[in-house]
Write an enzyme that holds these catalytic residues in place. Structure first.
Site, PDB file in Angstrom:
ATOM      1  N   CYS A  35     -66.967 -45.437  56.365  1.00  0.00           N
ATOM      2  CA  CYS A  35     -68.110 -45.779  55.498  1.00  0.00           C
ATOM      3  C   CYS A  35     -69.108 -46.717  56.167  1.00  0.00           C
ATOM      4  O   CYS A  35     -70.128 -47.074  55.578  1.00  0.00           O
ATOM      5  CB  CYS A  35     -67.633 -46.380  54.183  1.00  0.00           C
ATOM      6  SG  CYS A  35     -66.898 -48.041  54.342  1.00  0.00           S
TER       7      CYS A  35
ATOM      8  N   HIS B 209     -76.042 -55.222  71.313  1.00  0.00           N
ATOM      9  CA  HIS B 209     -74.883 -55.024  72.180  1.00  0.00           C
ATOM     10  C   HIS B 209     -73.555 -55.287  71.478  1.00  0.00           C
ATOM     11  O   HIS B 209     -72.517 -55.399  72.123  1.00  0.00           O
ATOM     12  CB  HIS B 209     -75.002 -55.913  73.427  1.00  0.00           C
ATOM     13  CG  HIS B 209     -76.195 -55.585  74.264  1.00  0.00           C
ATOM     14  ND1 HIS B 209     -76.712 -56.446  75.211  1.00  0.00           N
ATOM     15  CD2 HIS B 209     -76.986 -54.480  74.293  1.00  0.00           C
ATOM     16  CE1 HIS B 209     -77.775 -55.881  75.783  1.00  0.00           C
ATOM     17  NE2 HIS B 209     -77.959 -54.697  75.239  1.00  0.00           N
TER      18      HIS B 209
END
Length: 395
Positions: A224, A213
Site C-alpha cells: 500500500c 536518495h
C-alpha cells in the site's frame, strides 16, 4: 507497535555501518578532497543580504540540500577534506605507497642476496644452505598483505567506535531554519539528497520536501506504499525487506535507501522537478552538485544561488556563489529576513520520530494547496543516481 520498539537497539547502526558502508563498490565517486574556500566577512554579509532580497522578491523558492548541512550534527560529508570518500581515497593511496615501498625493499634484498651468493664459493654455499633454511623458517613475516590487513582492521575498528550513529544526530540550525522558512511560507519546498532524516526531525512536514536518495529511518509497505518513519535505523539497502509488517494491510515493509544504480522514488523525483520548474529561486545548501540527476535540478529554475565551501560543476551557471558554512549563512539570512529570535522556537518544534506513520499519498496530494497538480508527471529523464564526472578544469 511494541515489536518495533523492542527491535530498535538491534537495528541501530553506527555511521560506518550505515549508508556509506552499505553502498555497493563504486570506483567513480567523482572529485573528492577539493580545498574549501571561505569568503571574507564583508563579502559574506554582502552576498547573504543579496540572497535575502532575492527571497523576498521570489514567489516560489526551493532549497536543495546535501551532506554539508549535516556536518554540524556530527555526520561526515563525502567529498570534503575529511569526507568519507576523501578519507577512503587517502587510505587507498597510503596502502598502495606502503605496498610499493615494501615490494621495492624486498626486491633490493633479493638482489643483494643474489650478489652475495655469486661471490661465495660452492663450498660456502653448501655450508650455509641448512643455516639459511632454518633462518627463513624462524624469521618474522614481512608480507605486505598481512601488514595492510592488520593496519586496515585496526583503523576500521577505531574509526567505527568513534563514529556517531544516525539516531544520535540532532537537527542543525540550518535544518530548523529551513523548517521555519517553510512554516512562514518563505519556502515552497525542500529537496534533500541526505538519508539522515534530520529534516523530518526538525519538524518539516513530509509533504513539503522530496527525499531523493531514501532515508535510513524510513521503511515503506510494498503493497500500500505507507511510509513508517522510525526512531532507529531500519537497516538494509536497495529496498530489502526489514522483517516488519504494515499495520494497515499486513504487507511486507522494505527499506528506502538507494544503492548506486537504483531508480529515484517516482513521486519524490517528479515533485522535485515540478517544484524546480516553478521556482523563481533555488538555493543549494551544502551540496557539491556532483550526483546526477539531482545535481542539475537547479538549472530548471529561473535562477539559483549556491552555498558551498567547495567548487561545484555549476558555479558558472549560478546567479552567485556564497563560500561559507551553511549554519552561519542561514543564521545571518534569518536576521536579514527580519526573523530574529526564531531560534527560541527550536526546543519546542523538535518532533518525536517514534512510530510516525505518513500516508502513502502525502508526498503529492498534500501539496495541492500550493497549486501543484497531484497527477503531474515529468517524464523522459533518467532518474538513476549516478556520478557527474565533470572535468573541473574550468571551475
Amino acid at each position: 507497535s511494541s515489536s518495533s520498539s523492542s527491535s530498535s537497539s538491534s537495528h541501530a547502526h553506527t555511521m560506518s555501518e550505515g549508508y556509506a558502508k552499505r553502498l555497493s563498490p563504486y570506483e567513480n565517486k567523482g572529485v573528492c578532497g577539493l580545498p574549501e574556500i571561505i569568503d571574507s566577512t564583508r563579502v559574506l554579509q554582502s552576498k547573504i543580504k543579496k540572497l535575502a532580497t532575492l527571497i523576498k522578491k521570489s514567489r516560489h523558492t526551493v532549497i536543495l540540500t546535501g551532506a554539508g548541512v549535516s556536518t554540524a550534527a556530527g555526520i561526515p560529508d563525502f567529498r570534503g577534506p575529511k569526507g568519507v570518500w576523501t578519507v577512503e581515497e587517502k587510505d587507498k593511496r597510503l596502502r598502495k605507497r606502503r605496498q610499493q615501498s615494501q615490494e621495492a625493499e624486498r626486491g633490493a634484498q633479493k638482489k643483494k642476496k643474489k650478489r652475495e651468493e655469486e661471490e661465495l664459493s660452492e663450498e660456502k654455499k653448501e655450508e650455509l644452505a641448512s643455516f639459511t633454511e632454518e633462518s627463513i623458517e624462524t624469521a618474522p613475516s614481512t608480507d605486505c598483505s598481512t601488514d595492510t590487513t592488520t593496519n586496515t582492521t585496526t583503523q576500521a575498528s577505531s574509526s567505527s567506535s568513534a563514529e556517531p550513529s544516525f539516531a544520535d544526530a540532532k537537527p542543525t540550525l540550518t535544518h530548523y531554519a529551513i523548517t521555519r522558512l517553510a512554516n512562514l511560507n518563505h519556502l515552497a519546498h525542500c529537496i534533500t539528497q541526505n538519508v539522515d532524516g534530520l529534516h523530518r526531525r526538525s519538524g518539516l512536514p513530509r509533504s513539503r520536501h522530496s527525499i531523493l536518495h531514501g532515508c535510513v529511518f524510513t521503511e515503506k509497505c510494498e503493497t500500500c506504499s505507507t511510509e513508517y518513519f522510525r526512531d532507529f535505523d531500519v537497516g538494509g539497502l536497495s529496498f530489502q525487506t526489514t522483517g516488519r509488517i504494515c499495520i494497515h494491510c499486513h504487507g511486507q515493509l522494505r527499506d528506502t535507501v538507494l544503492d548506486w544504480e537504483d531508480e529515484l522514488p517516482e513521486e519524490d523525483w517528479s515533485m522535485a522537478q515540478v517544484q524546480c520548474d516553478q521556482a523563481d529561486l533555488v538555493i543549494t545548501l551544502g551540496t557539491s552538485l556532483r550526483i546526477e540527476p539531482a545535481g542539475s535540478l537547479p538549472l530548471r529554475a529561473k535562477q539559483f544561488v549556491i552555498v558551498n565551501l567547495q567548487p561545484t560543476p555549476y558555479d558558472g551557471n549560478a546567479a552567485f556563489v556564497i563560500r561559507g558554512k551553511v549554519d552561519y549563512v542561514m543564521g545571518q539570512l534569518m536576521d536579514y529576513l527580519g526573523l530574529r529570535g526564531w531560534e527560541d522556537d527550536i526546543k519546542t518544534t523538535e518532533t518525536t520520530m517514534k512510530n510516525v506513520v505518513v500516508s502513502s499519498s502525502s508526498p503529492i496530494k498534500m501539496t495541492t494547496s500550493m497549486n501543484i497538480s497531484s497527477d503531474k508527471k515529468v517524464m523522459g529523464e533518467s532518474s538513476k543516481q549516478v556520478i557527474d564526472l565533470v572535468d573541473d578544469g574550468d571551475d
